[in-house]
Write a protein that holds these residues in place. Structure first.
Motif: not given
Length: 441
Positions: A83-93, A429-437
């Motif tokens: 944790s935490p996740h960056l873009v998708r909640f699924n990243e935690r598991i 950082a999660g916002e940046a990754l999402r914005a950059n696909d």
């Protein structure tokens, strides 16, 4: 600080909305609620594959990444909770090497939330406790050779500390963070992290200040855990291209980690020490060496690839990303920037949560950059961009504000800034990754 999560999957979002309504995500420490919740689920934490339990203020996620890379290089499947996740909640598991899929996640969250109860039957479990229980339930149902568990906050009272008999425990770098929960002295934070120590289980540690070493040793002794300390029981040295790890059993030579920054060599060495001081999973030397090149941990001095966000900068520009949310995390970033910049102008796009030490982070990053553009952190309580800009200007660094990441990069592009770092928050950082696909996989 409340956690946040959204999903493009309707079934997952339904459960996340339910989770948010029942448990608004505030940091709540203590083991009573998670223990009751897991009991209602049949105590899945007692049926997981051997656990590698990692605490620390900074570096624990990278240490987990090195552990995973080594164990997988040995041909084993491994579960990971982080944790935490960056873009998708699924990243935690991560189940047996793969991020949990939406259908499985939705079903697990529903099962755990049903068990958590409502009304008079409600346990009152927090966002993180429900997430922890869902991960442990998933891990108990799928075979794997090992389970890697990253502590969420602190250690002693963190929900993950219900694990009674891990294969090995470890503590990464220490620093000031979450003082409202862990205390405002580093020695107290060290004691909280050492709370993951368990009787007869090696507690592998890095090198800390004398007082912190003493507190960790005292907590471990009270728990009956042997301490395996750097510079006492294991050593590591790094050159420009290689790392050399040594303990009583011998020496391991690896390439320098692909992850950027001198601190990553120390995190790799901690992972090697943990692997060498456990007996639950066989990991040959070749697999340990492979971890240096095989580990990937997003938003830790990550160079972003060409994408929609990167396109706001001129061709040939470098766009880097790091959380750097507290001073101890900012220090290695500063060191890494010197090697990256090579005398070129560096622009810093900074957004920070309201409960973080912005002045402390800027004291470290400010001297390494030419300009600071402050931005909000969407969806979270954050320092006002004008406040961050004023702090930077007070250090003699040119500063401005922007409405969002594209606006900030556009401003820096117009001033021909060849190297840009986005930092200050893993949520940003999660916002940046999402914005950059550029989604973590």
């Amino acid at each position: 600080m409340p956690d946040h999560a959204t999903s493009t999957d309707t079934a997952v979002q339904q459960q996340l909305d339910r989770l948010w309504s029942l448990s608004p995500g505030a940091d709540v420490l203590g083991l009573e609620r998670i223990t009751r919740l897991l009991a209602r689920l049949g105590d899945p934490h007692r049926a997981m594959p051997p656990v590698f339990h990692v605490a620390g203020t900074n570096g624990k996620g990278s240490t987990c990444a090195f552990l995973r890379a080594a164990i997988e290089a040995a041909g084993h499947d491994v579960h990971v909770f982080s944790s935490p996740h960056l873009v998708r909640f699924n990243e935690r598991i991560r189940i047996a090497g793969r991020l949990i899929d939406d259908a499985t996640l939705a079903a697990l969250l529903a099962e755990v939330l049903d068990a958590a109860g409502d009304g008079a039957d409600a346990i009152g479990a927090s966002f993180f406790e429900v997430t922890t229980a869902a991960a442990f339930l998933a891990f108990s149902r799928t075979p794997a050779a090992a389970t890697i568990v990253e502590v969420g906050l602190g250690g002693r009272l963190d929900a993950t500390n219900v694990i009674a008999a891990p294969a090995v425990t470890g503590i990464a770098a220490l620093g000031m963070d979450h003082e409202a929960f862990l205390g405002d002295r580093l020695i107290d934070i060290a004691g909280e992290k050492a709370g993951i120590a368990k009787a007869g289980v090696p507690l592998v540690t890095m090198r800390y200040a004398t007082a912190c070493r003493a507190r960790i040793a005292a907590v471990a002794a009270a728990a009956g855990a042997p301490v395996v300390a750097r510079t006492v029981d294991w050593w590591s040295d790094t050159t420009r291209t290689s790392l050399r790890y040594r303990d009583a059993a011998g020496t391991i030579a690896t390439a320098r980690p692909r992850l950027v920054g001198a601190h990553q060599s120390r995190n790799l060495a901690l992972a090697l020490a943990m692997l060498r001081h456990q007996q639950a999973v066989a990991v040959p030397l070749a697999a340990m060496r492979a971890a240096a090149d095989g580990a990937h941990w997003p938003a830790r001095m990550q160079r972003l690839a060409p994408g929609p966000l990167h396109a706001h900068l001129p061709a040939g520009s470098e766009l880097w990303l790091d959380g750097a949310h507290n001073p101890s995390a900012a220090m290695p970033v500063t060191q890494a920037l010197h090697g990256i910049a090579r005398g070129r102008r560096v622009g810093l796009v900074l957004g920070m949560l309201a409960n973080k030490d912005a002045a402390g982070v800027l004291r470290l990053l400010g001297p390494s950059v030419s300009e600071v553009i402050a931005v909000p952190v969407p969806g979270h309580a954050h320092h006002a961009p004008a406040t961050l800009a004023a702090l930077a200007a007070g250090q003699g660094v040119g500063a401005g504000v922007a409405a969002d990441l594209p606006d900030a990069l556009g401003q820096l592009a117009r001033r021909d800034t060849p190297v840009v770092l986005i930092a200050g928050s893993l949520y940003l950082a999660g916002e940046a990754l999402r914005a950059n696909d550029e989604y973590p996989a």
